[in-house]
Scaffold this active site. Structure first.
Site, short mmCIF file in Angstrom:
data_model
loop_
_atom_site.label_atom_id
_atom_site.label_comp_id
_atom_site.label_asym_id
_atom_site.label_seq_id
_atom_site.Cartn_x
_atom_site.Cartn_y
_atom_site.Cartn_z
N SER A 184 6.31 10.26 2.39
CA SER A 184 5.08 9.83 1.74
C SER A 184 4.32 11.07 1.32
O SER A 184 4.50 12.14 1.90
CB SER A 184 4.25 8.99 2.74
OG SER A 184 3.51 8.01 2.06
N THR A 186 1.35 11.77 1.87
CA THR A 186 0.60 12.24 3.04
C THR A 186 1.40 11.87 4.29
O THR A 186 1.77 10.71 4.45
CB THR A 186 -0.75 11.48 3.12
OG1 THR A 186 -1.19 11.16 1.82
CG2 THR A 186 -1.78 12.27 3.88
N ALA A 244 7.90 -2.22 -5.40
CA ALA A 244 6.62 -1.57 -5.77
C ALA A 244 6.30 -1.82 -7.23
O ALA A 244 5.68 -2.84 -7.57
CB ALA A 244 6.69 -0.10 -5.43
N ARG A 245 6.71 -0.90 -8.09
CA ARG A 245 6.53 -1.07 -9.53
C ARG A 245 7.81 -0.61 -10.21
O ARG A 245 8.41 0.41 -9.81
CB ARG A 245 5.37 -0.22 -10.05
CG ARG A 245 4.01 -0.78 -9.78
CD ARG A 245 3.70 -2.01 -10.64
NE ARG A 245 2.37 -2.53 -10.33
CZ ARG A 245 2.12 -3.42 -9.36
NH1 ARG A 245 3.10 -3.91 -8.63
NH2 ARG A 245 0.89 -3.85 -9.16
N GLU A 274 8.48 -6.32 -17.99
CA GLU A 274 8.49 -7.65 -17.36
C GLU A 274 8.04 -8.69 -18.36
O GLU A 274 7.04 -8.48 -19.03
CB GLU A 274 7.59 -7.65 -16.12
CG GLU A 274 8.19 -6.82 -15.01
CD GLU A 274 7.41 -6.85 -13.70
OE1 GLU A 274 6.40 -7.56 -13.61
OE2 GLU A 274 7.81 -6.14 -12.78
N HIS A 293 9.17 -10.62 -9.69
CA HIS A 293 7.87 -10.12 -9.24
C HIS A 293 7.14 -11.17 -8.37
O HIS A 293 6.02 -11.58 -8.67
CB HIS A 293 7.00 -9.73 -10.45
CG HIS A 293 5.94 -8.72 -10.10
ND1 HIS A 293 5.56 -7.71 -10.94
CD2 HIS A 293 5.20 -8.57 -8.98
CE1 HIS A 293 4.61 -6.98 -10.36
NE2 HIS A 293 4.37 -7.49 -9.17
P1 NAP Z 1 -1.24 1.47 -0.41
O1 NAP Z 1 -1.50 1.13 1.00
O2 NAP Z 1 -2.38 1.93 -1.26
O3 NAP Z 1 -0.08 2.57 -0.45
C1 NAP Z 1 0.20 3.27 -1.62
C2 NAP Z 1 1.39 4.16 -1.39
O4 NAP Z 1 1.63 4.89 -2.59
C3 NAP Z 1 1.15 5.18 -0.30
O5 NAP Z 1 2.39 5.45 0.30
C4 NAP Z 1 0.65 6.39 -1.07
O6 NAP Z 1 0.97 7.60 -0.43
C5 NAP Z 1 1.51 6.29 -2.30
N1 NAP Z 1 0.90 6.98 -3.46
C6 NAP Z 1 -0.19 6.63 -4.14
N2 NAP Z 1 -0.40 7.50 -5.14
C7 NAP Z 1 0.59 8.41 -5.07
C8 NAP Z 1 0.91 9.57 -5.82
N3 NAP Z 1 0.17 9.95 -6.87
N4 NAP Z 1 2.01 10.29 -5.46
C9 NAP Z 1 2.77 9.92 -4.41
N5 NAP Z 1 2.50 8.82 -3.66
C10 NAP Z 1 1.42 8.08 -4.00
O7 NAP Z 1 -0.61 0.24 -1.19
P2 NAP Z 1 0.36 -0.88 -0.63
O8 NAP Z 1 -0.44 -2.09 -0.33
O9 NAP Z 1 1.26 -0.32 0.40
O10 NAP Z 1 1.20 -1.21 -1.96
C11 NAP Z 1 2.11 -0.28 -2.49
C12 NAP Z 1 2.52 -0.68 -3.89
O11 NAP Z 1 3.31 -1.86 -3.84
C13 NAP Z 1 1.35 -1.06 -4.79
O12 NAP Z 1 0.79 0.08 -5.42
C14 NAP Z 1 1.95 -2.01 -5.78
O13 NAP Z 1 2.34 -1.32 -6.94
C15 NAP Z 1 3.19 -2.53 -5.07
N6 NAP Z 1 3.11 -3.98 -4.81
C16 NAP Z 1 4.04 -4.82 -5.36
C17 NAP Z 1 3.97 -6.18 -5.11
C18 NAP Z 1 4.97 -7.15 -5.68
O14 NAP Z 1 4.63 -8.29 -5.89
N7 NAP Z 1 6.21 -6.75 -5.90
C19 NAP Z 1 2.95 -6.70 -4.32
C20 NAP Z 1 2.05 -5.82 -3.76
C21 NAP Z 1 2.13 -4.46 -4.01
P3 NAP Z 1 0.12 8.20 0.78
O15 NAP Z 1 -0.44 7.04 1.55
O16 NAP Z 1 1.12 8.96 1.54
O17 NAP Z 1 -0.94 9.06 0.20
#
Ligand code: NAP
Length: 330
Positions: A184, A186, A244-245, A274, A293
């Site tokens: 990650s 961080t 994720a995306r 999509e 999705h």
């Molecule tokens: P979150 O708690 O905000 O976690 C975001 C993750 O992305 C953390 O690991 C963060 O790293 C990392 N990150 C953010 N900006 C970054 C960057 N510039 N460079 C490198 N790493 C970066 O969000 P979450 O709730 O876990 O959700 C994660 C993602 O899943 C969402 O952003 C969304 O796109 C996707 N998602 C998809 C669905 C679906 O239906 N398929 C549903 C929900 C979410 P650090 O914490 O280490 O800083």
């Protein structure tokens, strides 16, 4: 005259519209009936969104609505709330410099998405979707003897992006007796201790994982982070899962990896485009599971997301407060 809210889909859970109307707002709703919520064609055209941003007090948007400098150029909205945890479709800088708070919906969908990721992982390992196809095709018992999957227990799960969802996936994988490694941006020592998981560098994550789950947010830094070079590092026999995306994975490189057997298979819930075009190369491959999705798509979670969005708009417009979860600082 009361506040006007522009809502970019007519197919959000009903509670979203009810809460906003009960609060006394006038709603303008873009009709997307007959089209899935994430379908880009379900979104209002950009001119329509720009016009709405210049007339209305709030925008309720979701993935597929690009809210950028152009859309906000004449904006008078006081809040933008997106029905999603990802906000890569919103130009936060453009909103922030205009003093517009951006609300989003983290936390409420974490468990549902983590369940789904584990579901995909097990479906891949145990060939559940293939099995379903075999039974329907009347072939199941002819291939029964050779029909083998692979174990999950004792295997290494790599998590790319240890955010809320990544942690929730790790908790589940613990119960399956998997070894868990992560990368990650961080490092999270407290999670390492609490869950007994190990931090590795990015290349090692690709090298060591039997199952690699992508749960990192999309940004300029993570665009095509899963590329040809990194896929080539993966073990033969390993699997990639992306919840994720879509744009975090270079899809052309992934198709190559699947066709040439660098990895055994993949499960994807998200795509750069999509809906995924029906004629896409991926659709022709047997060693992939493709879902539309739907990782957060449970009745409970979607209702909670709708409530968070509606309450965030109410907080800002009626109470002079902030969105429940705010993605920017204003
Ligand atoms: P979150 O708690 O905000 O976690 C975001 C993750 O992305 C953390 O690991 C963060 O790293 C990392 N990150 C953010 N900006 C970054 C960057 N510039 N460079 C490198 N790493 C970066 O969000 P979450 O709730 O876990 O959700 C994660 C993602 O899943 C969402 O952003 C969304 O796109 C996707 N998602 C998809 C669905 C679906 O239906 N398929 C549903 C929900 C979410 P650090 O914490 O280490 O800083």
């Amino acid at each position: 005259m009361g506040y006007c809210i522009y809502v970019t889909r007519s197919t959000f859970p009903r509670i979203l519209y009810d809460m906003l109307r009960d609060a006394g707002f006038r709603l303008e709703v873009w009709d997307n009936s007959g089209r899935g919520m994430w379908d880009r064609a379900a979104a209002p055209p950009r001119d329509v969104l720009r016009d709405a941003a210049s007339r209305c007090d709030a925008l309720v948007v979701t993935i597929g609505d690009r809210v950028d400098e152009y859309v906000l150029s004449n904006a008078r909205v006081k809040v933008i709330a997106t029905y999603s945890v990802g906000y890569d479709h919103i130009d936060l800088e453009a909103a922030t410099k205009r003093g517009i708070p951006v609300g989003y919906t983290p936390e409420v969908l974490v468990e549902a998405v983590a369940d789904f990721a584990m579901g995909l992982l097990i479906a891949l390992a145990r060939r559940i979707v293939e099995g379903d196809r075999l039974v329907r095709g009347g072939e199941a018992y002819r291939v029964w003897g050779e029909y083998l999957g692979t174990e999950v227990c004792g295997k290494t799960l790599g998590i790319l992006g240890l955010g809320n969802i990544g942690v929730a996936i790790a908790r589940r994988a613990k119960a399956f007796n998997m070894n868990i490694i992560y990368w990650s941006r961080t490092r999270k020592p407290w999670v390492e201790v609490a869950l007994g998981i190990r931090y590795v560098n990015l290349n090692d994550l690709f090298r060591q994982s039997d199952y690699l789950v992508v749960s990192v947010a999309l940004s300029n830094e993570t665009y095509h982070m899963v590329n040809e070079d990194r896929l080539r590092l993966m073990r033969r026999g390993s699997y990639l899962i992306n919840i994720a995306r879509g744009a975090v994975v270079d899809i052309n490189a992934l198709v190559k990896a699947l066709k040439e057997g660098w990895i055994a298979g993949a499960a994807l819930d998200v795509y750069e485009e999509e809906p995924l075009p029906a004629a896409h190369e991926l659709v022709k491959l047997g060693n992939v599971i493709l879902t539309p999705h739907i990782a957060s798509a449970t009745v409970e979670t979607r209702n909670k997301m709708a409530e968070v969005v509606a309450q965030s708009v109410i907080n800002v417009l009626l109470r002079g407060g902030k969105p429940i979860y705010q993605a920017n600082r204003v």
